[in-house]
Design a protein around this motif. Sequence first.
Motif, PDB file in Angstrom:
ATOM      1  N   ALA A  69       0.835  -1.209   0.000  1.00  0.00           N
ATOM      2  CA  ALA A  69       0.000   0.000   0.000  1.00  0.00           C
ATOM      3  C   ALA A  69       0.866   1.254   0.000  1.00  0.00           C
ATOM      4  N   TYR A  70       1.955   1.231   0.756  1.00  0.00           N
ATOM      5  CA  TYR A  70       2.890   2.372   0.788  1.00  0.00           C
ATOM      6  C   TYR A  70       3.450   2.631  -0.611  1.00  0.00           C
ATOM      7  N   LEU A  71       3.865   1.578  -1.290  1.00  0.00           N
ATOM      8  CA  LEU A  71       4.411   1.721  -2.643  1.00  0.00           C
ATOM      9  C   LEU A  71       3.338   2.208  -3.620  1.00  0.00           C
ATOM     10  N   TYR A  72       2.120   1.653  -3.516  1.00  0.00           N
ATOM     11  CA  TYR A  72       1.020   2.100  -4.377  1.00  0.00           C
ATOM     12  C   TYR A  72       0.741   3.585  -4.151  1.00  0.00           C
ATOM     13  N   HIS A  73       0.754   4.021  -2.906  1.00  0.00           N
ATOM     14  CA  HIS A  73       0.439   5.413  -2.597  1.00  0.00           C
ATOM     15  C   HIS A  73       1.564   6.351  -3.015  1.00  0.00           C
ATOM     16  N   LYS A  74       2.783   6.037  -2.622  1.00  0.00           N
ATOM     17  CA  LYS A  74       3.909   6.933  -2.869  1.00  0.00           C
ATOM     18  C   LYS A  74       4.378   6.921  -4.323  1.00  0.00           C
ATOM     19  N   SER A  79      -4.754   7.182  -4.012  1.00  0.00           N
ATOM     20  CA  SER A  79      -5.189   7.876  -2.790  1.00  0.00           C
ATOM     21  C   SER A  79      -5.511   6.861  -1.699  1.00  0.00           C
ATOM     22  N   PHE A  80      -5.649   7.351  -0.480  1.00  0.00           N
ATOM     23  CA  PHE A  80      -5.979   6.475   0.643  1.00  0.00           C
ATOM     24  C   PHE A  80      -7.367   5.854   0.465  1.00  0.00           C
ATOM     25  N   MET A  81      -8.304   6.627  -0.044  1.00  0.00           N
ATOM     26  CA  MET A  81      -9.660   6.101  -0.281  1.00  0.00           C
ATOM     27  C   MET A  81      -9.616   4.974  -1.308  1.00  0.00           C
ATOM     28  N   GLU A  82      -8.840   5.172  -2.371  1.00  0.00           N
ATOM     29  CA  GLU A  82      -8.712   4.133  -3.399  1.00  0.00           C
ATOM     30  C   GLU A  82      -8.036   2.889  -2.830  1.00  0.00           C
ATOM     31  N   LEU A  83      -7.037   3.077  -1.964  1.00  0.00           N
ATOM     32  CA  LEU A  83      -6.382   1.935  -1.322  1.00  0.00           C
ATOM     33  C   LEU A  83      -7.381   1.149  -0.485  1.00  0.00           C
ATOM     34  N   GLY A  84      -8.236   1.864   0.242  1.00  0.00           N
ATOM     35  CA  GLY A  84      -9.262   1.206   1.043  1.00  0.00           C
ATOM     36  C   GLY A  84     -10.173   0.344   0.193  1.00  0.00           C
ATOM     37  N   ARG A  85     -10.605   0.869  -0.934  1.00  0.00           N
ATOM     38  CA  ARG A  85     -11.469   0.093  -1.836  1.00  0.00           C
ATOM     39  C   ARG A  85     -10.705  -1.069  -2.459  1.00  0.00           C
ATOM     40  N   MET A  95      -3.548   5.185   5.901  1.00  0.00           N
ATOM     41  CA  MET A  95      -2.933   6.418   6.371  1.00  0.00           C
ATOM     42  C   MET A  95      -1.934   6.074   7.476  1.00  0.00           C
ATOM     43  N   TYR A  96      -2.349   5.198   8.376  1.00  0.00           N
ATOM     44  CA  TYR A  96      -1.468   4.749   9.454  1.00  0.00           C
ATOM     45  C   TYR A  96      -0.257   4.014   8.886  1.00  0.00           C
ATOM     46  N   ALA A  97      -0.499   3.124   7.927  1.00  0.00           N
ATOM     47  CA  ALA A  97       0.594   2.332   7.335  1.00  0.00           C
ATOM     48  C   ALA A  97       1.638   3.235   6.680  1.00  0.00           C
ATOM     49  N   CYS A  98       1.192   4.225   5.937  1.00  0.00           N
ATOM     50  CA  CYS A  98       2.139   5.120   5.258  1.00  0.00           C
ATOM     51  C   CYS A  98       2.936   5.953   6.260  1.00  0.00           C
ATOM     52  N   ASP A  99       2.282   6.410   7.324  1.00  0.00           N
ATOM     53  CA  ASP A  99       3.010   7.139   8.368  1.00  0.00           C
ATOM     54  C   ASP A  99       4.049   6.236   9.024  1.00  0.00           C
ATOM     55  N   LEU A 100       3.646   5.009   9.309  1.00  0.00           N
ATOM     56  CA  LEU A 100       4.542   4.048   9.946  1.00  0.00           C
ATOM     57  C   LEU A 100       5.773   3.783   9.079  1.00  0.00           C
ATOM     58  N   ILE A 101       5.549   3.528   7.804  1.00  0.00           N
ATOM     59  CA  ILE A 101       6.657   3.190   6.911  1.00  0.00           C
ATOM     60  C   ILE A 101       7.496   4.414   6.576  1.00  0.00           C
ATOM     61  N   ASP A 102       6.880   5.586   6.506  1.00  0.00           N
ATOM     62  CA  ASP A 102       7.678   6.811   6.341  1.00  0.00           C
ATOM     63  C   ASP A 102       8.686   6.951   7.474  1.00  0.00           C
ATOM     64  N   GLY A 103       8.277   6.593   8.684  1.00  0.00           N
ATOM     65  CA  GLY A 103       9.187   6.641   9.829  1.00  0.00           C
ATOM     66  C   GLY A 103      10.334   5.655   9.698  1.00  0.00           C
ATOM     67  N   ILE A 104      10.072   4.546   9.023  1.00  0.00           N
ATOM     68  CA  ILE A 104      11.124   3.542   8.793  1.00  0.00           C
ATOM     69  C   ILE A 104      12.034   3.982   7.651  1.00  0.00           C
ATOM     70  N   MET A 105      11.462   4.551   6.615  1.00  0.00           N
ATOM     71  CA  MET A 105      12.250   4.952   5.448  1.00  0.00           C
ATOM     72  C   MET A 105      13.098   6.194   5.732  1.00  0.00           C
TER      73      MET A 105
END
Length: 133
Positions: A69-74, A79-85, A95-105
């Motif tokens: 999902a992070y790769l699809y978004h970035k 969008s987050f809505m599209e990822l949800g669908r 949204m949480y996943a991207c924040d989490l992985i941004d902290g790792i990256m």
Amino acid sequence: MTRVISDTRYKITKMSAQDKEDRMESLHRSIVPLDTIGAAYHAVTQFTFEQLRARTNAHRISRRRQELAYLYHKDGGVSFMELGRLFGKHHTTFMYACDLIDGIMWPGNISDLTNEQCSRRSTIIIVRAIYGK
């Protein structure tokens, strides 16, 4: 999410701050096709999209779902809505996943990362190297 306020004479469209930020960010980066991202991710992890879309919250699946999902978004501009669908989950999950992985990256100090975080970071870097991002 776009909210439309309807009147018989005109329509006013308002976008949330997050949607505006997502839209502007997607305009300023090159978009990688989702098929390319998915194929590269599968080549590295051996997980298929169908496995990641499963209704399970098992750690090994949810962790990989967050990475894709992070790769699809970035990189894919989704969008987050599209990822949800796409994944059948609530958009705030991503949204949480991207924040989490941004902290790792982009950690403040790379030596503070755990082994699992280093593994996740490596996976994303390798997948991006495959499709040239």
